[in-house]
Motif scaffolding. Structure first.
Motif, PDB file in Angstrom:
ATOM      1  N   LEU A   1      -4.875   2.193  -2.440  1.00  0.00           N
ATOM      2  CA  LEU A   1      -5.433   2.551  -3.742  1.00  0.00           C
ATOM      3  C   LEU A   1      -5.933   1.295  -4.452  1.00  0.00           C
ATOM      4  CD1 LEU A   1      -6.107   4.499  -5.977  1.00  0.00           C
ATOM      5  CD2 LEU A   1      -3.705   4.479  -6.680  1.00  0.00           C
ATOM      6  N   GLY A   2      -5.208   0.203  -4.303  1.00  0.00           N
ATOM      7  CA  GLY A   2      -5.677  -1.063  -4.866  1.00  0.00           C
ATOM      8  C   GLY A   2      -6.984  -1.513  -4.232  1.00  0.00           C
ATOM      9  N   THR A   3      -7.130  -1.276  -2.934  1.00  0.00           N
ATOM     10  CA  THR A   3      -8.377  -1.596  -2.246  1.00  0.00           C
ATOM     11  C   THR A   3      -9.531  -0.780  -2.812  1.00  0.00           C
ATOM     12  OG1 THR A   3      -7.117  -2.030  -0.216  1.00  0.00           O
ATOM     13  CG2 THR A   3      -9.496  -1.719   0.018  1.00  0.00           C
ATOM     14  N   ALA A   4      -9.279   0.503  -3.071  1.00  0.00           N
ATOM     15  CA  ALA A   4     -10.316   1.377  -3.623  1.00  0.00           C
ATOM     16  C   ALA A   4     -10.740   0.914  -5.015  1.00  0.00           C
ATOM     17  CB  ALA A   4      -9.815   2.818  -3.669  1.00  0.00           C
ATOM     18  N   VAL A   5      -9.763   0.498  -5.823  1.00  0.00           N
ATOM     19  CA  VAL A   5     -10.077  -0.012  -7.158  1.00  0.00           C
ATOM     20  C   VAL A   5     -10.950  -1.265  -7.050  1.00  0.00           C
ATOM     21  CG1 VAL A   5      -9.060  -1.132  -9.190  1.00  0.00           C
ATOM     22  CG2 VAL A   5      -8.096   1.008  -8.318  1.00  0.00           C
ATOM     23  N   ASP A   6     -10.605  -2.144  -6.115  1.00  0.00           N
ATOM     24  CA  ASP A   6     -11.426  -3.338  -5.894  1.00  0.00           C
ATOM     25  C   ASP A   6     -12.850  -2.961  -5.509  1.00  0.00           C
ATOM     26  OD1 ASP A   6      -9.443  -5.176  -6.467  1.00  0.00           O
ATOM     27  OD2 ASP A   6      -8.885  -5.510  -4.372  1.00  0.00           O
ATOM     28  N   TYR A   7     -12.975  -1.955  -4.630  1.00  0.00           N
ATOM     29  CA  TYR A   7     -14.302  -1.545  -4.174  1.00  0.00           C
ATOM     30  C   TYR A   7     -15.142  -1.031  -5.334  1.00  0.00           C
ATOM     31  CZ  TYR A   7     -18.071   0.973  -1.921  1.00  0.00           C
ATOM     32  OH  TYR A   7     -19.316   1.424  -1.572  1.00  0.00           O
ATOM     33  N   LEU A   8     -14.579  -0.160  -6.153  1.00  0.00           N
ATOM     34  CA  LEU A   8     -15.333   0.386  -7.281  1.00  0.00           C
ATOM     35  C   LEU A   8     -15.730  -0.709  -8.268  1.00  0.00           C
ATOM     36  CD1 LEU A   8     -13.354   3.689  -7.949  1.00  0.00           C
ATOM     37  CD2 LEU A   8     -15.621   3.460  -6.917  1.00  0.00           C
ATOM     38  N   ASN A   9     -14.830  -1.645  -8.486  1.00  0.00           N
ATOM     39  CA  ASN A   9     -15.165  -2.747  -9.388  1.00  0.00           C
ATOM     40  C   ASN A   9     -16.240  -3.649  -8.800  1.00  0.00           C
ATOM     41  OD1 ASN A   9     -13.588  -2.339 -11.762  1.00  0.00           O
ATOM     42  ND2 ASN A   9     -11.750  -2.886 -10.632  1.00  0.00           N
ATOM     43  N   SER A  10     -16.300  -3.737  -7.475  1.00  0.00           N
ATOM     44  CA  SER A  10     -17.363  -4.534  -6.843  1.00  0.00           C
ATOM     45  C   SER A  10     -18.729  -3.865  -7.016  1.00  0.00           C
ATOM     46  CB  SER A  10     -17.066  -4.746  -5.348  1.00  0.00           C
ATOM     47  OG  SER A  10     -17.301  -3.564  -4.590  1.00  0.00           O
ATOM     48  N   ILE A  11     -18.744  -2.538  -7.053  1.00  0.00           N
ATOM     49  CA  ILE A  11     -19.983  -1.806  -7.342  1.00  0.00           C
ATOM     50  C   ILE A  11     -20.342  -1.980  -8.813  1.00  0.00           C
ATOM     51  CG2 ILE A  11     -21.093   0.473  -7.421  1.00  0.00           C
ATOM     52  CD1 ILE A  11     -20.548  -0.527  -4.582  1.00  0.00           C
ATOM     53  N   GLY A  12     -19.328  -1.934  -9.665  1.00  0.00           N
ATOM     54  CA  GLY A  12     -19.519  -2.086 -11.106  1.00  0.00           C
ATOM     55  C   GLY A  12     -19.630  -0.747 -11.795  1.00  0.00           C
TER      56      GLY A  12
ATOM     57  N   SER B   1       4.951  -6.295   3.355  1.00  0.00           N
ATOM     58  CA  SER B   1       4.605  -4.954   2.896  1.00  0.00           C
ATOM     59  C   SER B   1       4.943  -4.784   1.415  1.00  0.00           C
ATOM     60  CB  SER B   1       5.346  -3.915   3.739  1.00  0.00           C
ATOM     61  OG  SER B   1       4.935  -2.611   3.431  1.00  0.00           O
ATOM     62  N   THR B   2       6.122  -5.270   1.019  1.00  0.00           N
ATOM     63  CA  THR B   2       6.521  -5.200  -0.392  1.00  0.00           C
ATOM     64  C   THR B   2       5.547  -5.963  -1.271  1.00  0.00           C
ATOM     65  OG1 THR B   2       8.865  -4.975   0.179  1.00  0.00           O
ATOM     66  CG2 THR B   2       8.344  -5.770  -2.034  1.00  0.00           C
ATOM     67  N   ASP B   3       5.173  -7.159  -0.848  1.00  0.00           N
ATOM     68  CA  ASP B   3       4.237  -7.957  -1.639  1.00  0.00           C
ATOM     69  C   ASP B   3       2.897  -7.242  -1.798  1.00  0.00           C
ATOM     70  OD1 ASP B   3       6.123  -9.927  -1.909  1.00  0.00           O
ATOM     71  OD2 ASP B   3       5.271 -11.261  -0.385  1.00  0.00           O
ATOM     72  N   ALA B   4       2.410  -6.634  -0.723  1.00  0.00           N
ATOM     73  CA  ALA B   4       1.127  -5.935  -0.783  1.00  0.00           C
ATOM     74  C   ALA B   4       1.210  -4.733  -1.729  1.00  0.00           C
ATOM     75  CB  ALA B   4       0.702  -5.487   0.612  1.00  0.00           C
ATOM     76  N   TYR B   5       2.314  -4.025  -1.682  1.00  0.00           N
ATOM     77  CA  TYR B   5       2.520  -2.855  -2.550  1.00  0.00           C
ATOM     78  C   TYR B   5       2.568  -3.262  -4.011  1.00  0.00           C
ATOM     79  CZ  TYR B   5       4.472   1.836  -3.573  1.00  0.00           C
ATOM     80  OH  TYR B   5       4.677   3.121  -4.026  1.00  0.00           O
ATOM     81  N   GLU B   6       3.323  -4.316  -4.307  1.00  0.00           N
ATOM     82  CA  GLU B   6       3.458  -4.757  -5.693  1.00  0.00           C
ATOM     83  C   GLU B   6       2.186  -5.438  -6.191  1.00  0.00           C
ATOM     84  OE1 GLU B   6       5.702  -3.760  -7.691  1.00  0.00           O
ATOM     85  OE2 GLU B   6       6.776  -2.731  -6.080  1.00  0.00           O
ATOM     86  N   GLN B   7       1.445  -6.080  -5.291  1.00  0.00           N
ATOM     87  CA  GLN B   7       0.154  -6.646  -5.685  1.00  0.00           C
ATOM     88  C   GLN B   7      -0.818  -5.536  -6.083  1.00  0.00           C
ATOM     89  OE1 GLN B   7      -1.005  -9.071  -2.342  1.00  0.00           O
ATOM     90  NE2 GLN B   7       0.652 -10.545  -2.710  1.00  0.00           N
ATOM     91  N   SER B   8      -0.748  -4.405  -5.384  1.00  0.00           N
ATOM     92  CA  SER B   8      -1.581  -3.267  -5.734  1.00  0.00           C
ATOM     93  C   SER B   8      -1.189  -2.726  -7.103  1.00  0.00           C
ATOM     94  CB  SER B   8      -1.457  -2.155  -4.682  1.00  0.00           C
ATOM     95  OG  SER B   8      -2.285  -1.061  -5.001  1.00  0.00           O
TER      96      SER B   8
ATOM     97  N   LYS C   1      -2.659  -4.987  -9.598  1.00  0.00           N
ATOM     98  CA  LYS C   1      -4.112  -4.805  -9.624  1.00  0.00           C
ATOM     99  C   LYS C   1      -4.486  -3.600 -10.501  1.00  0.00           C
ATOM    100  CE  LYS C   1      -5.807  -5.754  -5.681  1.00  0.00           C
ATOM    101  NZ  LYS C   1      -6.106  -5.654  -4.233  1.00  0.00           N
ATOM    102  N   ILE C   2      -3.728  -2.530 -10.343  1.00  0.00           N
ATOM    103  CA  ILE C   2      -3.993  -1.314 -11.118  1.00  0.00           C
ATOM    104  C   ILE C   2      -3.598  -1.521 -12.577  1.00  0.00           C
ATOM    105  CG2 ILE C   2      -3.356   1.116 -11.365  1.00  0.00           C
ATOM    106  CD1 ILE C   2      -3.064   0.990  -8.176  1.00  0.00           C
ATOM    107  N   ARG C   3      -2.506  -2.246 -12.813  1.00  0.00           N
ATOM    108  CA  ARG C   3      -2.125  -2.580 -14.197  1.00  0.00           C
ATOM    109  C   ARG C   3      -3.275  -3.282 -14.908  1.00  0.00           C
ATOM    110  NH1 ARG C   3      -1.882  -6.191 -17.465  1.00  0.00           N
ATOM    111  NH2 ARG C   3      -2.550  -7.706 -15.906  1.00  0.00           N
ATOM    112  N   SER C   4      -3.843  -4.261 -14.230  1.00  0.00           N
ATOM    113  CA  SER C   4      -4.947  -5.012 -14.819  1.00  0.00           C
ATOM    114  C   SER C   4      -6.160  -4.112 -15.044  1.00  0.00           C
ATOM    115  CB  SER C   4      -5.317  -6.184 -13.900  1.00  0.00           C
ATOM    116  OG  SER C   4      -6.439  -6.879 -14.388  1.00  0.00           O
ATOM    117  N   HIS C   5      -6.433  -3.249 -14.075  1.00  0.00           N
ATOM    118  CA  HIS C   5      -7.605  -2.372 -14.152  1.00  0.00           C
ATOM    119  C   HIS C   5      -7.553  -1.458 -15.370  1.00  0.00           C
ATOM    120  CE1 HIS C   5     -10.974   0.011 -12.677  1.00  0.00           C
ATOM    121  NE2 HIS C   5     -10.245   1.104 -12.800  1.00  0.00           N
ATOM    122  N   ILE C   6      -6.381  -0.900 -15.659  1.00  0.00           N
ATOM    123  CA  ILE C   6      -6.270   0.031 -16.793  1.00  0.00           C
ATOM    124  C   ILE C   6      -5.749  -0.658 -18.051  1.00  0.00           C
ATOM    125  CG2 ILE C   6      -5.951   2.003 -15.258  1.00  0.00           C
ATOM    126  CD1 ILE C   6      -2.960   1.990 -15.981  1.00  0.00           C
TER     127      ILE C   6
END
Length: 404
Positions: free
Chosen positions: A284-295, A64-71, A74-79
């Motif tokens: 929230l990280g999943t949502a960011v991935d989804y939006l980036n997949s749409i472009g 759970s910790t790994d998934a949270y920190e991976q998110s 992911k958001i750090r990279s996105h912004i």
């Protein structure tokens, strides 16, 4: 290729009927709908890895910790934040505003100045008013023009060595105006002021590059960008986050506790007291991935098409006045029908199975400026269609006919 009808299959709620008619959802500025991948990710968390984070040596806690920190990463990279620890999980934009405004209590004194804009949501006005009441600082307002754009020449005149922080939204929730935040940031920095950007309405439509913008703080909510409610992000430059005191006390935000003295944890944990909304942070990280997949280029092109079409078709109806005609706008149309209260019109539009928002949109100063009780707001997302706008036009004409 962008296929809106294929994308709509990702959103189960769009397939339902309301009042016996297919739902048209044009309230995206209030909250966006969620794709299957986000809904499934919520379920997967509770079925497979539900455990508290950062505190357990057992396997589920580690996963759970790994998934949270991976998110977070992911958001750090996105912004494009420099460090993951500059990315704080919050319950939404409102919490981000309040966290920073509360922290500035220790940095302001009587006579210092805080600048907000006339285009702000209440959540980016009230916390700063409260800050000024606590410290004796003075709140100043960047005025707007009849098009719903900020008067930058008057903003320039407000700035002085007394200005300690400037806070402005990236995009207006009520009018759709895209503010020139890079200009505002650079100008404020030339006077040594910090800049807070409310990005709640921006992140569904664009990718904020916080380093290119050079903002000191940038806050947004997950639920407006296909993510869960109760999720959000506050980005803060490391040097500013180190200056601010903790917002809340409790578990996780401490380094050591004794009855004589408590020392605080480093970033980001200093601002993340207690058990967080773990599922929401991960998803929230999943949502960011989804939006980036749409472009985001595809998202912007589709929403520009909807904005242009909706504006053109509405203006063909006699008695329609669009409120907010800025040169730079996102996919929001606020409008009124001459002689008809927006709530009355909205009630009839609702019966036609079309979800729009009516009222002041938590932006009463904007409505006071235009001397109106509110507007009908249609806010479009990339999964909306021009055919749905045609239905809105029919509903507006029916409301006008019935209420005139």
């Amino acid at each position: 290729m962008f296929d809106v009808h294929k994308i709509r299959e990702d959103f189960p709620i769009l397939n339902q009927q309301v009042y016996g008619k297919p739902l048209v959802y044009f309230d995206n500025a209030a909250t966006s709908q969620k794709p299957h991948v986000v809904i499934d990710s919520i379920s997967d968390y509770y079925q497979k890895i539900n455990a508290n984070i950062h505190r357990g040596v057992h396997k589920l806690s580690q996963v759970s910790t790994d998934a949270y920190e991976q998110s977070r990463e992911k958001i750090r990279s996105h912004i494009n934040a420099k460090h993951a620890y500059e990315v704080l999980f919050t319950s939404g934009t409102t919490m981000g505003v309040n966290l920073v405004a509360s922290g500035f209590t220790t940095l302001l004194k009587k006579g210092d100045e805080v600048i907000v804009s006339a285009l702000e949501h209440h959540s980016n006005i009230v916390p700063w008013q409260m800050l000024c009441e606590r410290t004796g600082a003075v709140l100043k307002v960047i005025p707007m023009n009849e098009s719903g754009e900020l008067k930058l020449d008057e903003f320039d005149g407000l700035l002085s060595d007394k200005t300690k922080i400037v806070t402005v939204n990236h995009i207006s929730n009520a009018l759709g105006t895209v503010n020139p935040i890079k200009y505002i940031i650079d100008k404020a920095h030339s006077f040594g002021a910090a800049v807070f950007i409310d990005g709640a309405q921006a992140v569904p439509h664009l990718v904020p590059d916080v380093r290119a913008l050079d903002c000191d703080f940038y806050a947004f909510s997950g639920h407006k960008m296909c993510g869960p409610t109760g999720s959000g992000i506050l980005y803060g430059k490391e040097e500013w986050l180190e200056k601010l005191p903790p917002y809340q006390g409790g578990g996780e935000m401490i380094k050591e506790v004794t009855f004589e003295k408590t020392t605080y944890a480093g970033l980001p944990h200093k601002f993340e007291a207690g058990t967080p909304n773990i599922e929401a942070g991960i998803v929230l990280g999943t949502a960011v991935d989804y939006l980036n997949s749409i472009g985001f280029e595809n998202i912007q092109a589709q929403e520009k098409k909807l904005l242009d079409y909706g504006t053109s078709e509405l203006l063909k109806i006699d008695g329609i006045k669009i409120v907010g005609t800025a040169k730079e706008k996102t996919s929001v149309i606020s409008f009124n029908i001459d002689g008809i209260h927006p709530y009355d019109a909205g009630t009839i539009i609702d019966k036609m199975a079309i979800a729009v928002r009516t009222g002041h949109h938590c932006a009463q100063p904007i409505m006071q400026f235009f001397d109106i009780p509110g507007t009908i707001r249609a806010s479009f997302a990339f999964y909306n269609t021009t055919e749905e706008i045609d239905r809105l036009i029919e509903a507006v004409i029916k409301a006008k006919t019935m209420l005139s």
